[in-house]
Design a protein around this motif. Structure first.
Motif, short mmCIF file in Angstrom:
data_model
loop_
_atom_site.label_atom_id
_atom_site.label_comp_id
_atom_site.label_asym_id
_atom_site.label_seq_id
_atom_site.Cartn_x
_atom_site.Cartn_y
_atom_site.Cartn_z
N THR A 120 53.16 38.64 44.51
CA THR A 120 51.87 37.50 45.95
C THR A 120 51.56 39.24 45.54
O THR A 120 50.36 39.47 46.05
CB THR A 120 53.11 37.11 46.90
N ALA A 121 52.18 39.59 46.58
CA ALA A 121 51.46 41.00 46.95
C ALA A 121 50.37 41.63 45.66
O ALA A 121 49.52 42.41 45.37
CB ALA A 121 52.23 42.48 47.03
N GLU A 122 51.88 42.13 44.03
CA GLU A 122 51.47 42.59 43.39
C GLU A 122 50.15 41.54 42.50
O GLU A 122 48.85 42.54 41.96
CB GLU A 122 52.12 42.79 42.30
N LEU A 123 49.56 40.48 42.81
CA LEU A 123 48.61 39.54 42.12
C LEU A 123 47.96 39.83 43.71
O LEU A 123 46.11 39.86 42.91
CB LEU A 123 48.55 37.67 42.66
N GLU A 124 47.36 39.79 44.46
CA GLU A 124 46.75 40.47 45.61
C GLU A 124 46.03 41.64 44.72
O GLU A 124 44.81 41.28 44.88
CB GLU A 124 46.48 40.21 46.41
N ARG A 125 47.04 42.19 45.19
CA ARG A 125 46.14 43.45 43.94
C ARG A 125 45.37 43.65 43.41
O ARG A 125 44.48 44.52 42.60
CB ARG A 125 46.97 45.03 43.89
N ASP A 126 46.29 43.09 42.08
CA ASP A 126 45.73 43.43 40.89
C ASP A 126 44.28 41.90 40.86
O ASP A 126 43.47 41.96 40.06
CB ASP A 126 46.55 42.15 39.87
N LEU A 127 44.25 41.10 41.52
CA LEU A 127 42.59 40.29 41.87
C LEU A 127 41.90 41.00 42.38
O LEU A 127 41.03 40.92 42.13
CB LEU A 127 42.98 38.75 42.93
N ILE A 128 41.97 41.42 43.47
CA ILE A 128 41.42 42.45 44.19
C ILE A 128 40.39 44.11 43.00
O ILE A 128 39.51 43.53 42.88
CB ILE A 128 42.03 43.36 44.91
N ARG A 129 41.59 44.33 42.28
CA ARG A 129 40.53 44.83 41.27
C ARG A 129 39.98 44.66 40.47
O ARG A 129 38.62 44.76 40.07
CB ARG A 129 42.11 45.75 40.49
N GLN A 130 40.33 42.88 39.85
CA GLN A 130 39.78 42.04 38.78
C GLN A 130 38.30 42.29 39.46
O GLN A 130 37.24 42.24 38.96
CB GLN A 130 39.99 40.72 38.06
N ARG A 131 38.14 41.73 41.04
CA ARG A 131 36.95 41.37 41.51
C ARG A 131 36.01 42.51 41.94
O ARG A 131 34.48 42.53 41.19
CB ARG A 131 37.21 40.44 42.92
N GLN A 132 36.69 43.97 41.86
CA GLN A 132 36.10 44.59 41.67
C GLN A 132 34.85 45.41 40.19
O GLN A 132 33.96 46.34 40.54
CB GLN A 132 36.75 46.11 42.04
N ALA A 133 35.90 45.37 39.42
CA ALA A 133 35.57 45.06 37.97
C ALA A 133 34.26 44.58 37.79
O ALA A 133 33.26 44.58 37.76
CB ALA A 133 36.41 45.15 36.91
N GLU A 134 34.43 42.67 38.01
CA GLU A 134 33.28 42.35 38.08
C GLU A 134 32.60 42.44 38.40
O GLU A 134 30.82 42.11 37.73
CB GLU A 134 33.83 40.81 38.13
N GLY A 135 32.07 43.44 40.14
CA GLY A 135 31.17 43.79 40.50
C GLY A 135 30.46 44.66 39.90
O GLY A 135 29.23 45.20 40.23
N ILE A 136 30.76 46.00 39.61
CA ILE A 136 30.62 46.31 38.92
C ILE A 136 28.99 46.31 37.44
O ILE A 136 28.56 46.72 37.63
CB ILE A 136 31.87 47.75 38.40
N ALA A 137 30.28 45.83 36.71
CA ALA A 137 29.91 44.92 35.83
C ALA A 137 28.39 44.62 36.05
O ALA A 137 27.69 44.49 35.22
CB ALA A 137 30.44 44.07 34.80
N VAL A 138 28.61 43.63 36.77
CA VAL A 138 27.63 43.16 37.15
C VAL A 138 26.03 43.32 37.51
O VAL A 138 25.16 43.74 37.36
CB VAL A 138 27.38 41.61 39.03
N LYS A 139 26.65 44.66 38.74
CA LYS A 139 25.79 45.91 38.97
C LYS A 139 25.09 46.75 38.27
O LYS A 139 23.89 46.50 37.36
CB LYS A 139 25.92 46.35 40.29
#
Length: 194
Positions: free
Chosen positions: A115-134
């Motif tokens: 669960t902790a690893e999934l949470e970290r991966d989701l955070i990294r994914q959201r950050q990457a998506e936010g950077i791509a949109v920007k």
């Protein structure tokens, strides 16, 4: 039987005080606490952790504030649990107080780690998506944000007017001296003012 503690923070700026206090309050002697400052998401040089592992003997106990302090990788945490059990060393987490000698305790450990690893991966994914949109909208990604166009234009107008000293331009517009010179260079205006 020796009770050891292990504390880790992810960056040099973070402090170990809270973890050390929790370990001491749990009965670990201060001299038996091993401390590292290294990211848990990557394999870093965990010098103190390696020293601790060499020191452990059958019957010893290793206490951590939480399993994430030992490692943030699910596979590595499960490997450590197996290694500790094979050595006869007890692993105790102050925040996750389950008995790892039982099948249920090991199930909880595995579930929590995943669960902790999934949470970290989701955070990294959201950050990457936010950077791509920007980036797709021409936004600045990383670094210091650019000075707003209105302020920059006002500073340049004052500069070109030739009457206002640079420190006064900076004070009036909120544009720093280095930023003003960068804007002037970008617009090919360096040296225009006498």
């Amino acid at each position: 039987m020796t009770r050891y503690g292990y504390a880790r923070v992810s960056t040099k700026d973070q402090r170990l005080d809270r973890q050390i206090e929790a370990l001491v309050n749990a009965g670990v002697a201060y001299g038996h606490i091993y401390k590292d400052k290294v990211t848990g998401a990557q394999d870093g040089d965990r010098t103190q952790q390696k020293r601790l592992f060499k020191k452990m003997r059958a019957g010893d106990e290793v206490v951590v504030e939480s399993w994430e302090r030992l490692t943030r990788s699910t596979r590595q945490l499960l490997n450590y649990d197996l290694m500790f059990r094979n050595l006869g060393v007890k692993l105790t987490s102050l925040k996750q107080p389950v008995d790892l000698d039982t099948a249920f305790g090991r199930f909880v450990l595995g579930t929590h780690a995943c669960t902790a690893e999934l949470e970290r991966d989701l955070i990294r994914q959201r950050q990457a998506e936010g950077i791509a949109v920007k980036r797709s909208h021409g936004g600045n990604v990383g670094g210091r944000p650019r000075t707003a166009g209105v302020k920059a234009d006002a500073a340049v107008r004052l500069y070109l007017g030739g009457e206002t000293p640079i420190p006064d331009i900076c004070a009036a517009t909120g544009v720093s001296k280095s930023t003003l010179y960068r804007i002037l260079r970008e617009r090919g205006l360096v040296g225009v003012r006498k």
